[in-house]
Scaffold this motif. Structure first.
Motif, PDB file in Angstrom:
ATOM      1  N   GLU A  10      17.642   0.726  -7.125  1.00 39.72           N
ATOM      2  CA  GLU A  10      16.713   0.434  -6.042  1.00 39.72           C
ATOM      3  C   GLU A  10      15.923   1.698  -5.739  1.00 39.72           C
ATOM      4  O   GLU A  10      16.503   2.766  -5.506  1.00 39.72           O
ATOM      5  N   ILE A  11      14.595   1.587  -5.792  1.00 39.01           N
ATOM      6  CA  ILE A  11      13.747   2.760  -5.547  1.00 39.01           C
ATOM      7  C   ILE A  11      12.909   2.485  -4.308  1.00 39.01           C
ATOM      8  O   ILE A  11      12.061   1.588  -4.298  1.00 39.01           O
ATOM      9  N   PHE A  12      13.177   3.227  -3.281  1.00 36.86           N
ATOM     10  CA  PHE A  12      12.506   3.017  -1.995  1.00 36.86           C
ATOM     11  C   PHE A  12      11.275   3.917  -1.940  1.00 36.86           C
ATOM     12  O   PHE A  12      11.386   5.141  -1.889  1.00 36.86           O
ATOM     13  N   ILE A  13      10.101   3.287  -2.029  1.00 37.66           N
ATOM     14  CA  ILE A  13       8.864   4.060  -1.898  1.00 37.66           C
ATOM     15  C   ILE A  13       8.585   4.171  -0.398  1.00 37.66           C
ATOM     16  O   ILE A  13       8.086   3.245   0.232  1.00 37.66           O
ATOM     17  N   ASP A  14       8.969   5.320   0.148  1.00 36.11           N
ATOM     18  CA  ASP A  14       8.989   5.497   1.599  1.00 36.11           C
ATOM     19  C   ASP A  14       7.663   6.085   2.081  1.00 36.11           C
ATOM     20  O   ASP A  14       7.443   7.280   2.038  1.00 36.11           O
TER      21      ASP A  14
ATOM     22  N   ALA B  15       1.884   3.945   9.269  1.00 35.10           N
ATOM     23  CA  ALA B  15       0.591   4.505   9.646  1.00 35.10           C
ATOM     24  C   ALA B  15      -0.159   5.003   8.406  1.00 35.10           C
ATOM     25  O   ALA B  15      -1.371   4.805   8.255  1.00 35.10           O
ATOM     26  N   GLU B  16       0.593   5.626   7.514  1.00 34.62           N
ATOM     27  CA  GLU B  16       0.001   6.184   6.301  1.00 34.62           C
ATOM     28  C   GLU B  16      -0.487   5.056   5.388  1.00 34.62           C
ATOM     29  O   GLU B  16      -1.609   5.091   4.880  1.00 34.62           O
ATOM     30  N   ALA B  17       0.357   4.039   5.199  1.00 39.96           N
ATOM     31  CA  ALA B  17      -0.014   2.916   4.334  1.00 39.96           C
ATOM     32  C   ALA B  17      -1.238   2.205   4.901  1.00 39.96           C
ATOM     33  O   ALA B  17      -2.149   1.808   4.169  1.00 39.96           O
ATOM     34  N   GLU B  18      -1.245   2.081   6.225  1.00 37.48           N
ATOM     35  CA  GLU B  18      -2.367   1.382   6.867  1.00 37.48           C
ATOM     36  C   GLU B  18      -3.645   2.210   6.767  1.00 37.48           C
ATOM     37  O   GLU B  18      -4.735   1.666   6.622  1.00 37.48           O
ATOM     38  N   LYS B  19      -3.490   3.519   6.799  1.00 35.20           N
ATOM     39  CA  LYS B  19      -4.653   4.402   6.686  1.00 35.20           C
ATOM     40  C   LYS B  19      -5.279   4.266   5.292  1.00 35.20           C
ATOM     41  O   LYS B  19      -6.488   4.161   5.141  1.00 35.20           O
TER      42      LYS B  19
ATOM     43  N   GLY C 189       0.794  -1.228   0.000  1.00 37.91           N
ATOM     44  CA  GLY C 189       0.000   0.000   0.000  1.00 37.91           C
ATOM     45  C   GLY C 189       0.823   1.272   0.000  1.00 37.91           C
ATOM     46  O   GLY C 189       0.292   2.364   0.160  1.00 37.91           O
ATOM     47  N   SER C 190       2.131   1.150  -0.201  1.00 38.40           N
ATOM     48  CA  SER C 190       2.970   2.352  -0.187  1.00 38.40           C
ATOM     49  C   SER C 190       2.848   3.139  -1.491  1.00 38.40           C
ATOM     50  O   SER C 190       3.183   4.318  -1.529  1.00 38.40           O
ATOM     51  N   GLY C 191       2.391   2.461  -2.537  1.00 38.40           N
ATOM     52  CA  GLY C 191       2.247   3.144  -3.822  1.00 38.40           C
ATOM     53  C   GLY C 191       3.223   2.663  -4.879  1.00 38.40           C
ATOM     54  O   GLY C 191       3.374   3.298  -5.922  1.00 38.40           O
TER      55      GLY C 191
ATOM     56  N   ILE D 198      17.308   5.736  -5.292  1.00 38.81           N
ATOM     57  CA  ILE D 198      16.276   6.785  -5.283  1.00 38.81           C
ATOM     58  C   ILE D 198      15.343   6.532  -4.100  1.00 38.81           C
ATOM     59  O   ILE D 198      14.928   5.404  -3.855  1.00 38.81           O
ATOM     60  N   ARG D 199      15.034   7.591  -3.362  1.00 34.70           N
ATOM     61  CA  ARG D 199      14.058   7.459  -2.276  1.00 34.70           C
ATOM     62  C   ARG D 199      12.903   8.405  -2.572  1.00 34.70           C
ATOM     63  O   ARG D 199      13.107   9.577  -2.892  1.00 34.70           O
ATOM     64  N   ILE D 200      11.692   7.867  -2.509  1.00 33.63           N
ATOM     65  CA  ILE D 200      10.495   8.677  -2.776  1.00 33.63           C
ATOM     66  C   ILE D 200       9.719   8.813  -1.473  1.00 33.63           C
ATOM     67  O   ILE D 200       9.266   7.815  -0.908  1.00 33.63           O
ATOM     68  N   ASP D 201       9.567  10.037  -1.013  1.00 41.05           N
ATOM     69  CA  ASP D 201       8.777  10.278   0.185  1.00 41.05           C
ATOM     70  C   ASP D 201       7.357  10.604  -0.277  1.00 41.05           C
ATOM     71  O   ASP D 201       7.071  11.699  -0.746  1.00 41.05           O
ATOM     72  N   THR D 202       6.429   9.624  -0.143  1.00 42.21           N
ATOM     73  CA  THR D 202       5.084   9.824  -0.709  1.00 42.21           C
ATOM     74  C   THR D 202       4.253  10.765   0.118  1.00 42.21           C
ATOM     75  O   THR D 202       3.164  11.161  -0.313  1.00 42.21           O
ATOM     76  N   THR D 203       4.740  11.144   1.306  1.00 45.08           N
ATOM     77  CA  THR D 203       3.972  12.130   2.065  1.00 45.08           C
ATOM     78  C   THR D 203       4.336  13.540   1.609  1.00 45.08           C
ATOM     79  O   THR D 203       3.701  14.515   1.994  1.00 45.08           O
ATOM     80  N   ALA D 204       5.407  13.632   0.786  1.00 48.09           N
ATOM     81  CA  ALA D 204       5.857  14.962   0.371  1.00 48.09           C
ATOM     82  C   ALA D 204       5.605  15.235  -1.115  1.00 48.09           C
ATOM     83  O   ALA D 204       5.779  16.343  -1.585  1.00 48.09           O
TER      84      ALA D 204
END
Lengths: 309, 640
Positions: free
Chosen positions: B572-576, B580-584, B481-483, B617-623
């Motif tokens: 490697e692409i870390f969908i961060d 709590a967010e993924a669970e929501k 569910g991280s995207g 690459i790190r992707i902050d999906t809250t940002a």
């Protein structure tokens, strides 16, 4: 396999020094092949002299492909600084000298600060220097015969990102296969002369004509005696107690460190064979001259965990 | 009865020569040879006492140490008023309490003829690991037996391990003869008992000796207490036994290349430690696994060129021809090359708390090369007390087993029994970097050297060129569910839009087809990832940009795939997305089920997610939005 084999007519028996030399060269080459940025810690003592000589042999005709680093305390003997600069020139290697700026700013010295002196200049200085240059492997000249706690030390000794030695995570060393893999930030101290004894070192220096600091040989030198240690007054910074007068004595040193902390022995051995002769006939083990080990029996172990060599 | 705790016998009194003529002494001592040996036995057998005795009798103990020893002997010693030599080498109890692993301690002493390095392996715990480590560099093993007890289970264990590791010279030291009144009959019964056992495990030769480490009988001189013993004392045996390096000279030439020395365009030398044989300028050599031949022109050392070099020497060779030769290759005698293979039967000694995971890739280091290797489930495990073969699914710490293993490319080797340096290896965990096993190659499983890969004229470079792109694996990892899938889909669309050839591998299409035979056990998970990695690699060989979207929670799994893909092509692409967010979001309602206990081992709930430490690459999906994330990924890929 029945193919013809070219065997020397008479088997060549390698001497123990040839075997030790080959083993050390093998270790040094393995490090250079597997490390990202190695460095050789050079303390200008006799063990360092042998280690540097072996490194030059390992890569001949190239100069060793790593720098020498001296973690300086500013309190070494003058003769040590002279030899250090001479050897850097001769070997064609880069010489990095690191002095802990904090210790310098606070004026830390062996007269006022006792064990803090070693701690800040050497232990902290070494960590800072390794971090600054991002060295991942550092060669050191420690030997297993120096002390009980060294007998079990690996040739490749792993340190955490904070330079701590962890007895639980050291790796088994089998055959001559060294595992130099590590995570980012971790580092390795490598001791290529682990299996040499003090006598081996001296014999090798003698056989190979390796330059060493003249202080290892006896000469008349200005000294004072304190707490059973004979100390040499190497420069004007030496603080004489009221009424204390330097006395000329024929002395030499078995180990070299900061001059106000290094005890001399009275001796007339002014040539290398005579030094070896004296060493073989004397009956006290090597590190007695160093104030650092007298603190407590497990002090070496503790120092090692803190990152001291 | 003589107690030799006073001055050592005159044979080992070197003081006279040291004092009279130091130059003569030095000359004598610089020609000493070197013997490495191991002592096997527990404290009860008098092992430490024997080592202490050898150090003492060869005058390796300084007076200050001796004074401390005498004081300690009175205080804590077990020998009344006499010197307790064991105290010299023990002092390990405190370390054990601190939890420090002591696998082997090394001690040094010398006589006029030889220098000795003794590997001392303390303790009963970890005994297998310690003894194998100490024995790996030994020319000789002393098997200690308490004369009062005779051949015990541990005697058999020590002997088996010494034999397994290939030590040719075994000394059976029947110790504490003083405590059985120097009884010849009892001694001979023990030796015969041992001989029967030794023969049964393939030990053809050993040297029995009745000794007392404590009293000094038959250590440096023949004991007057045992006139019936006609052999030499222990020290004399150690001084004269033939060395492995000398025997190695009679084998064909082998040099694992450590380092290519290239100071300038005019010099190209190959450095290494000669593992066996000898070499002279003019000798023909073959470089394996490549197989090219040349002739040695020079043997270069700091001390000048040599006319000949032999096993045990570290040297640098120059060739007449510019042939391919690099670190990891083995330079061999041209007419006597080693075998080259990629599948083996091997014996493994497991040395790590984390057990063997069959199928997982480990680094295998042999000689100077390191290759990826996979180990199958053991054929059997060996009970080192009874020597029975047991069925085993894995190997735990201190277990010994016979396995089949495959290396990712063919390597030059020799069976360990013939050649320790070219048949002994270590396994390294790719994640923890720990040395997890010692191994010995027994033989190759098939003649892999006769199997040739089809030489492909259309290369992977050519295929990529045709597509005007650089192949890559974009490995999306992150919580459920991280995207990952959403963003991977967008990335693929954007790449297609600019004319790139892509393929998206997702969990469903793989689990339903290629991997439908796999479940969710640890072994199956590893196999699942391995197959995905192989497919991704084939697709990059075809020139494609591969996108994968799997939770892939374990670093070791992701690193496994990374190790399969050419350098720089694994991204490697870390969908961060925080848990709590993924669970929501819980798009598929899985978290709800997991919380209700309906989905065991759910990542993030009751199974860990190991976040990447060095993701490209790190992707902050809250940002940022999925769209922005996709643009960022495509941008960095096309810029590269």
């Amino acid at each position: 396999m029945s193919s013809p084999v070219a065997t020397p007519a008479v088997p060549v028996i390698l001497t123990h020094l040839q075997r030790l030399e080959s083993e050390s060269i093998h270790i040094i080459r393995e490090v250079v092949a597997e490390a990202e940025k190695p460095v050789m810690l050079y303390s200008v003592g006799k063990d360092s002299a042998v280690m540097l000589h072996l490194a030059r042999k390992a890569f001949f005709p190239s100069p060793p492909p790593f720098p020498l680093m001296h973690v300086d305390t500013t309190w070494k003997f003058k003769a040590m600084y002279a030899l250090r600069d001479q050897m850097a020139r001769e070997s064609g290697m880069e010489l990095l000298v690191y002095q802990n700026p904090e210790a310098k700013a606070k004026g830390i010295n062996p007269f006022d600060h006792g064990s803090l002196h070693t701690d800040l200049w050497k232990t902290e200085g070494l960590k800072q220097a390794l971090d600054l240059h991002k060295f991942d492997v550092a060669f050191g000249g420690a030997r297993r015969d120096e002390e009980k706690s060294r007998a079990k030390e690996r040739i490749f000794s792993f340190r955490s990102a904070s330079h701590r030695w962890d007895g639980k995570s050291q790796r088994p060393e089998l055959w001559n296969l060294y595992n130099a893999r590590k995570a980012k930030g971790e580092s390795i101290r490598v001791f290529p002369i682990s299996n040499w004894t003090e006598l081996d070192i001296w014999q090798y220096i003698h056989l190979e004509n390796i330059p060493i600091v003249p202080l290892y040989m006896a000469a008349e030198r200005p000294t004072v005696e304190r707490d059973g240690l004979i100390l040499m007054v190497d420069d004007e910074r030496f603080r004489l107690n009221p009424g204390e007068q330097p006395v000329m004595r024929s002395i030499r040193f078995r180990t070299l460190g900061c001059y106000p902390l290094t005890g001399a022995v009275e001796s007339t051995a002014d040539t290398l064979p005579r030094v070896i002769q004296e060493m073989l006939l004397t009956t006290t083990s090597e590190r007695q001259g160093r104030a650092i080990d007298h603190d407590q029996s497990a002090s070496m172990e503790k120092k090692k965990q803190e990152g001291y060599f | 009865m003589s107690t030799a705790t006073g001055k050592p016998p005159s044979a080992y009194q070197t003081d006279a020569l040291i004092a009279a003529d130091i130059d003569a002494y030095l000359l004598q001592h610089q020609h000493k040879s070197l013997l490495r040996f191991i002592t096997c036995g527990s404290v009860d057998d008098g092992k430490s006492t024997l080592i202490g005795r050898l150090l003492y009798d060869s005058k390796m103990i300084f007076e200050d140490q001796l004074a401390a020893l005498e004081a300690d002997s009175k205080k804590v010693g077990t020998q009344g008023q006499e010197i307790d030599f064991a105290l010299l080498v023990d002092g390990l109890a405190a370390e054990r309490e601190q939890g420090i692993t002591i696998d082997v301690a090394y001690r040094f002493f010398a006589t006029e003829k030889r220098k000795f390095i003794v590997a001392d392996t303390p303790g009963h715990e970890q005994y297998t690991r310690n003894m194998v480590t100490g024995a790996s560099t030994a020319d000789l093993a002393i098997i200690l037996i308490d004369a009062r007890k005779g051949v015990l289970t541990q005697t058999r264990r020590h002997s088996y391990l010494a034999h397994l590791i290939g030590i040719r010279n075994l000394v059976l030291a029947v110790n504490k003869m003083d405590l059985i009144g120097y009884d010849q009959g009892r001694y001979q019964a023990i030796v015969e008992d041992y001989r029967a056992f030794a023969t049964s495990i393939g030990i053809t030769d050993f040297t029995p000796m009745p000794i007392s480490g404590f009293k000094g009988d038959n250590i440096t001189a023949n004991s007057p207490n045992m006139p019936w013993y006609t052999g030499v004392p222990l020290m004399a045996h150690l001084e004269t036994v033939e060395l492995d390096t000398t025997l190695d000279q009679a084998k064909p030439f082998r040099l694992p290349v450590q380092w290519v020395n290239r100071p300038n365009l005019d010099f190209r030398g190959f450095s290494g430690l000669i593992a066996s044989g000898s070499i002279k300028p003019g000798d023909a050599v073959r470089v394996l696994p490549g197989g090219k031949t040349s002739t040695v022109t020079r043997i270069v050392t700091f001390d000048g060129d040599l006319d000949q070099a032999v096993a045990g020497q570290s040297i640098t060779l120059c060739f007449a021809d510019e042939i391919d030769c690099s670190r990891g290759d083995v330079i061999t005698q041209a007419e006597a090359p080693t075998q080259v293979a990629d599948q083996f039967e091997a014996t493994l000694v497991w040395m790590n708390d984390e057990a063997l995971v069959p199928g997982r890739p480990y680094w295998l280091k042999i000689g100077t090369q390191t290759v990826t290797a996979r180990v199958q489930a053991p054929e059997y495990q060996i009970n080192i007390n009874t020597l029975e073969h047991l069925a085993a699914k894995t190997l735990e710490l201190n277990a010994i087993g016979v396995v089949k293993l495959a290396t990712e490319r063919a390597i030059p080797f020799e069976p360990y029994a013939d050649h320790h340096a070219l048949g002994g290896f270590i396994l390294i965990d790719k994640f923890s970097n720990a040395t997890v096993a010692a191994g010995m190659l027994n033989f190759s499983l098939r003649r892999a050297q006769n199997v040739h890969w089809q030489a492909l004229e259309v290369t992977r470079e050519r295929r990529a060129e045709l597509k005007h792109q650089k192949p890559a694996v974009l490995w999306f990892t992150g919580l459920s569910g991280s995207g990952k899938s959403t963003i991977a889909n967008l990335v693929e669309k954007k790449l297609a839009h600019v004319g790139k050839h892509t393929f998206l591998l997702d969990g469903d299409n793989v689990r339903h087809g290629l991997n439908k035979d796999l479940g969710f056990t640890q072994a199956d998970r590893i196999e699942n990832i391995r197959r995905i990695g192989e497919v991704a690699r084939l697709m990059t060989d075809a020139g494609l940009i591969v996108l994968t979207a799997f939770i892939s929670p374990f670093r070791a799994e992701r690193d496994l795939v990374r190790s399969m893909i050419p350098d720089g092509e694994f991204i490697e692409i870390f969908i961060d997305t925080p848990l709590a967010e993924a669970e929501k979001r819980d798009v598929k309602g899985l978290y709800k089920k997991a919380r209700a206990g309906e989905l065991p081992n759910f990542t993030g709930i009751d199974s860990p997610y190991e976040a990447p430490e060095n993701a490209e690459i790190r992707i902050d999906t809250t940002a940022m939005s999925a769209e922005q994330a996709a643009d960022l990924i495509v941008g960095s890929l096309l810029d590269a």
